[in-house]
Design a protein around this motif. Structure first.
Motif, PDB file in Angstrom:
ATOM      1  N   LEU A 196       0.953  -1.188  -0.001  1.00 37.26           N
ATOM      2  CA  LEU A 196      -0.003   0.075  -0.141  1.00 37.26           C
ATOM      3  C   LEU A 196       0.711   1.261  -0.039  1.00 37.26           C
ATOM      4  N   PRO A 197       1.853   1.367   0.977  1.00 39.50           N
ATOM      5  CA  PRO A 197       2.465   2.680   0.817  1.00 39.50           C
ATOM      6  C   PRO A 197       3.069   3.198  -0.294  1.00 39.50           C
ATOM      7  N   VAL A 198       3.932   2.271  -0.958  1.00 38.94           N
ATOM      8  CA  VAL A 198       4.500   2.523  -2.132  1.00 38.94           C
ATOM      9  C   VAL A 198       3.786   2.900  -3.308  1.00 38.94           C
ATOM     10  N   THR A 199       2.493   2.206  -3.539  1.00 43.11           N
ATOM     11  CA  THR A 199       1.796   2.484  -4.388  1.00 43.11           C
ATOM     12  C   THR A 199       1.087   3.864  -4.260  1.00 43.11           C
ATOM     13  N   GLN A 200       0.844   3.918  -2.969  1.00 47.34           N
ATOM     14  CA  GLN A 200       0.310   5.367  -2.478  1.00 47.34           C
ATOM     15  C   GLN A 200       1.100   6.683  -3.115  1.00 47.34           C
ATOM     16  N   ARG A 201       2.458   6.367  -2.852  1.00 46.84           N
ATOM     17  CA  ARG A 201       3.206   7.203  -3.004  1.00 46.84           C
ATOM     18  C   ARG A 201       3.547   7.483  -4.824  1.00 46.84           C
ATOM     19  N   LEU A 202       3.438   6.136  -5.340  1.00 45.83           N
ATOM     20  CA  LEU A 202       3.741   6.139  -6.977  1.00 45.83           C
ATOM     21  C   LEU A 202       2.685   7.087  -7.514  1.00 45.83           C
ATOM     22  N   LEU A 203       1.245   6.909  -6.937  1.00 46.43           N
ATOM     23  CA  LEU A 203       0.024   7.421  -7.510  1.00 46.43           C
ATOM     24  C   LEU A 203      -0.286   8.745  -6.790  1.00 46.43           C
ATOM     25  N   GLY A 204       0.636   9.148  -5.993  1.00 49.16           N
ATOM     26  CA  GLY A 204       0.412  10.420  -5.160  1.00 49.16           C
ATOM     27  C   GLY A 204      -0.660  10.716  -4.477  1.00 49.16           C
ATOM     28  N   LYS A 205      -1.104   9.366  -3.879  1.00 47.63           N
ATOM     29  CA  LYS A 205      -2.473   9.343  -3.033  1.00 47.63           C
ATOM     30  C   LYS A 205      -2.033   9.051  -1.479  1.00 47.63           C
ATOM     31  N   GLU A 206      -0.920   9.657  -1.058  1.00 46.24           N
ATOM     32  CA  GLU A 206      -0.368   9.376   0.153  1.00 46.24           C
ATOM     33  C   GLU A 206      -1.624   9.369   1.413  1.00 46.24           C
ATOM     34  N   GLY A 207      -1.826   8.715   2.003  1.00 45.51           N
ATOM     35  CA  GLY A 207      -2.655   8.873   3.200  1.00 45.51           C
ATOM     36  C   GLY A 207      -4.324   8.320   2.860  1.00 45.51           C
ATOM     37  N   THR A 208      -4.462   8.309   1.586  1.00 43.00           N
ATOM     38  CA  THR A 208      -6.087   7.630   1.173  1.00 43.00           C
ATOM     39  C   THR A 208      -5.979   6.512   0.503  1.00 43.00           C
ATOM     40  N   VAL A 209      -7.160   5.950   0.571  1.00 46.79           N
ATOM     41  CA  VAL A 209      -7.269   4.703  -0.205  1.00 46.79           C
ATOM     42  C   VAL A 209      -8.559   4.921  -1.224  1.00 46.79           C
ATOM     43  N   SER A 210      -8.342   3.933  -2.093  1.00 46.69           N
ATOM     44  CA  SER A 210      -9.538   4.146  -3.187  1.00 46.69           C
ATOM     45  C   SER A 210     -10.903   3.407  -2.735  1.00 46.69           C
ATOM     46  N   LEU A 211     -10.654   2.170  -1.966  1.00 43.97           N
ATOM     47  CA  LEU A 211     -11.702   1.167  -1.559  1.00 43.97           C
ATOM     48  C   LEU A 211     -11.118   0.289  -0.677  1.00 43.97           C
ATOM     49  N   VAL A 212     -12.044  -0.100   0.333  1.00 43.64           N
ATOM     50  CA  VAL A 212     -11.669  -1.126   1.373  1.00 43.64           C
ATOM     51  C   VAL A 212     -12.966  -2.029   1.198  1.00 43.64           C
ATOM     52  N   GLU A 213     -12.492  -3.205   1.454  1.00 44.07           N
ATOM     53  CA  GLU A 213     -13.295  -4.580   1.397  1.00 44.07           C
ATOM     54  C   GLU A 213     -13.245  -4.898   2.875  1.00 44.07           C
ATOM     55  N   VAL A 214     -14.264  -5.168   3.487  1.00 45.93           N
ATOM     56  CA  VAL A 214     -14.486  -5.356   4.847  1.00 45.93           C
ATOM     57  C   VAL A 214     -15.151  -7.057   4.796  1.00 45.93           C
ATOM     58  N   ALA A 215     -14.652  -7.738   5.402  1.00 44.46           N
ATOM     59  CA  ALA A 215     -14.856  -9.396   5.471  1.00 44.46           C
ATOM     60  C   ALA A 215     -15.655  -9.537   6.912  1.00 44.46           C
ATOM     61  N   ALA A 216     -16.952 -10.009   6.882  1.00 44.12           N
ATOM     62  CA  ALA A 216     -17.536 -10.128   8.126  1.00 44.12           C
ATOM     63  C   ALA A 216     -17.352 -11.888   8.350  1.00 44.12           C
ATOM     64  N   LEU A 217     -17.303 -12.238   9.495  1.00 45.06           N
ATOM     65  CA  LEU A 217     -16.722 -13.424   9.890  1.00 45.06           C
ATOM     66  C   LEU A 217     -17.585 -14.596   9.446  1.00 45.06           C
ATOM     67  N   CYS A 218     -19.017 -14.314   9.427  1.00 39.28           N
ATOM     68  CA  CYS A 218     -19.838 -15.571   9.236  1.00 39.28           C
ATOM     69  C   CYS A 218     -20.752 -15.511   7.973  1.00 39.28           C
ATOM     70  N   GLY A 219     -21.547 -16.360   7.795  1.00 43.71           N
ATOM     71  CA  GLY A 219     -22.135 -16.462   6.528  1.00 43.71           C
ATOM     72  C   GLY A 219     -23.533 -15.566   6.774  1.00 43.71           C
ATOM     73  N   ASP A 220     -23.852 -15.507   7.898  1.00 45.37           N
ATOM     74  CA  ASP A 220     -25.407 -15.001   8.279  1.00 45.37           C
ATOM     75  C   ASP A 220     -25.113 -14.104   9.320  1.00 45.37           C
ATOM     76  N   CYS A 221     -23.949 -13.156   9.575  1.00 46.93           N
ATOM     77  CA  CYS A 221     -24.124 -12.126  10.603  1.00 46.93           C
ATOM     78  C   CYS A 221     -25.049 -10.801  10.072  1.00 46.93           C
TER      79      CYS A 221
END
Ligand SMILES: Nc1ncnc2c1ncn2[C@@H]1O[C@H](COP(=O)(O)OP(=O)(O)OP(=O)(O)O)[C@@H](O)[C@H]1O
Ligand SMILES: [Mg+2]
Lengths: 385, 235
Positions: A196-221
């Motif tokens: 992440l950090p290297v790519t952020q630097r290359l893209l000039g997007k330090e400190g930001t992210v384009s997208l976050v995937e969150v995984a919930a633990l179970c099938g039916d939470c």
């Protein structure tokens, strides 16, 4: 010599009728077992997929212009939007009420870069989280470890002529290609992955992210609740559940289950009818025999007991065989229903249920014939031939 | 007091068209140990009498007392118990169960009795010995001759040691020589104290009976107990 002896001998020495009775029930029970074990296994399959699929919540920037896609998911205008997600905010996610249901939070930054004269999509990830989430990724070589390691999707590697161990120049930095993803059939095949950090630097997007995937633990939470909770701690971003695919399959499966219940009920009813007709025929055929039993001092209840005993033996055998046949059919049919390798289990509850169901159907289909047999007038019965 | 007492026994078979009077005010007393023959032309009511005696068929009116028990005062299940304890049936067509061996057929009346399995078997083997069939106990009925099947049926009637044996034309489908053997067997049982009531229309076996009752149109036409025996007893 007990009633059991008579029942067993009668069944043993009239094999074709026995086979007919067992077959009638067996087909019904096997159908029920097949359909139940199929839908159970498929439900589990989907649950595993949901867990493996990792992300069931997606955090994207709020945007309304140019759309960009990743894995079929609209990311909004990643490259154009000035409001990226601030990486620092992500720690707030661990503060939500259902935080213990969160298996992983995988932020990533995306952007297009020039590599070896071609424009390719580059993704910066938190290596540990990302690889935990994407369980289906098979890496030839090593996953990301050091800051300047690089993993390439199968197609982009081919396009750029990359082989393991290559040094790759990107935006003035030198990366080492440590791994190539096996073909996934998704957009991941087109992507270069770095930390992440290297790519952020290359893209000039330090400190930001384009997208976050969150995984919930179970099938039916409570995914929708978690979506609301995350929206509350992260104002100004899109939080959405991405269970659509899985939900649709679940829905299809529910329909399959309802359909199979209907089919099973019909088949079972036919089985019951076969047992009923055969038992009725058997009682008619045995009229004289029943007269003899009565003359020898068998009570009505003994006759009833005798007939029901026979149906019980038939039912138990049909239940056990039906279970085995049902499991066999499941084993044969399962590969046609899912591409995943799912193991079917030998559920003792299902086995017990199959035998119980057979007993229930067998007993109810034999009850009237047994009653009729017990009510035969012995003199009439003795005269019959 | 007689062992079997039939009082004013009436049996009518009602159908839409007419009413058949099978038994008409029949009165009969039978002592214990008697070998009674019931004879008479076809349709005179012999079989009807026997099934009423056997507790299989309700009389239209009248009473059947066996050992002072009013048979038709009992409910149907109790009457089944009575048959098991008091009666042994021997039928003309033997009526063996085709899927059971000779031994199993003989054990049938014991099937619904609480008794150790070994004892049931021992008793059955013993009565099969008494009727001279020890060597055939594992055979199915269709592997036995008519005379042998009849012996199995007799053994089955005896296995419960019932005080009364009812036989309907037991020699009806046997040849003369075999009939004699079977009648000798019955006679021997009778000499051992067994009460037997036998229906037949075969005059040749009349000499075996202690007493002969002849029916005509459902009533007693003649009774040898009231007239001296015409033929001396056969040995
Ligand atoms: N179930 C019945 N329904 C109507 N009539 C019957 C029935 N059983 C017997 N009968 C009539 O009752 C009369 C006596 O019959 P039963 O069978 O007792 O005669 P049987 O003396 O035994 O004759 P056979 O020597 O031919 O055996 C006959 O007229 C017969 O037709
Ligand atoms: Mg008759």
């Amino acid at each position: 010599m007990r009633l059991e002896t008579i029942a067993i001998n009668n069944l043993r020495r009239r094999k074709s009728r026995l086979a007919f009775l067992i077959a009638g029930l067996l087909i019904g029970i096997a159908t029920v077992v097949t359909l139940i074990s199929l839908s159970t296994t498929l439900t589990e399959d989907i649950q595993i997929k949901m867990e493996n699929y990792g992300a069931n919540i997606l955090i994207t920037p709020q945007s309304d212009d140019l759309s960009l896609n990743y894995g079929g998911i609209n990311l909004g205008g990643v490259s154009l939007d000035p409001q990226e997600i601030r990486e620092a905010d992500l720690s707030k996610i661990s503060g939500i009420r259902n935080s213990r249901n969160i298996a992983a939070v995988a932020p990533k930054v995306l952007g297009a870069l020039e590599v070896r004269g071609q424009r390719v999509m580059m993704m910066g990830v938190d290596p540990e989280k990302e690889f935990q989430l994407k369980k289906w990724w098979k890496v030839n070589g090593l996953p990301l470890k050091n800051e300047y390691d690089l993993v390439a999707g199968a197609e982009v590697a081919a396009k750029l002529g990359l082989v393991l161990g290559d040094s790759v120049e990107i935006g003035g930095e030198t990366f080492t290609l440590t791994g190539i993803l096996a073909n996934t059939g998704s957009q991941d095949d087109q992507i270069l992955i770095a930390s992440l950090p290297v790519t952020q630097r290359l893209l000039g997007k330090e400190g930001t992210v384009s997208l976050v995937e969150v995984a919930a633990l179970c099938g039916d939470c409570p995914v929708s609740e978690m979506v609301t909770q995350i929206s509350e701690v992260l104002p100004g971003v899109n939080v959405s559940a991405i269970q659509q695919v899985v939900k649709t399959r679940m829905h299809a499966l529910d329909q399959f289950r309802n359909f199979s219940l209907a089919v099973a009920a019909v088949v079972l009813l036919i089985g019951a009818l076969v047992v009923f007709v055969t038992m009725m025929g058997s009682v008619n055929e045995r009229t004289r025999e029943i007269g003899i039993f009565r003359a020898l001092g068998f009570r009505r209840s003994h006759i009833m007991h005798l007939i029901l005993l026979e149906s019980t033996v038939v039912s138990i055998v049909a239940g056990i065989l039906g279970f085995l046949v049902g499991m066999g059919v499941t084993y044969l049919v399962l590969p046609l229903m899912t591409e995943n390798e799912v193991s079917m289990h030998w559920d003792p509850l299902l086995a017990g249920g199959a035998v119980l169901l057979a007993l229930l159907v067998g007993a109810s289909a034999s009850f009237y014939p047994a009653l009729k047999a017990s009510r035969l007038d012995p003199t009439e019965a003795l005269r019959a031939l | 007091m007689p062992f079997v007492h039939l009082k004013q026994l009436d049996k009518h078979y009602e159908s839409d068209a007419d009413c058949v009077i099978a038994l008409d005010k029949l009165e009969l007393a039978i002592e214990e140990g008697c070998f009674l023959g019931v004879m008479g032309p076809s349709g005179s009511g012999k079989s009807t009498l026997l099934s009423i005696l056997g507790g299989l068929c309700h009389p239209t009116s009248g009473k059947v007392l066996v050992d002072d028990i009013d048979l038709y005062g009992l409910n149907s299940e109790k009457r089944a118990d009575f048959r098991r304890e008091y009666l042994g049936f021997v039928f003309q067509s033997f009526n063996l169960i085709p899927y059971l061996t000779a031994l199993e057929n003989v054990m049938l009346p014991l099937a619904v009795k609480k008794m150790p399995g070994a004892e049931k078997k021992q008793r059955a083997v013993e009565v099969l010995g008494r009727v001279g069939l020890s060597h055939r106990i594992g055979h199915l009925p269709n592997q036995l001759s008519g005379g042998e099947q009849e012996r199995v049926a007799i053994a089955r009637a005896l296995v419960n040691e019932p005080p009364l044996i009812l036989a309907d034309e037991p020699t009806g489908s046997l040849d003369i020589a075999t009939s004699r053997e079977i009648m000798d067997l019955f006679k021997q049982l009778n000499q051992e104290g067994q009460t037997i009531i036998m229906v037949t229309h075969n005059d040749e076996i009349r000499p075996y009976f202690d007493r002969t009752v002849v029916l005509r149109d459902g009533a007693i036409d003649s009774d040898s107990a009231r007239t001296p025996k015409a033929v001396p007893q056969a040995g």
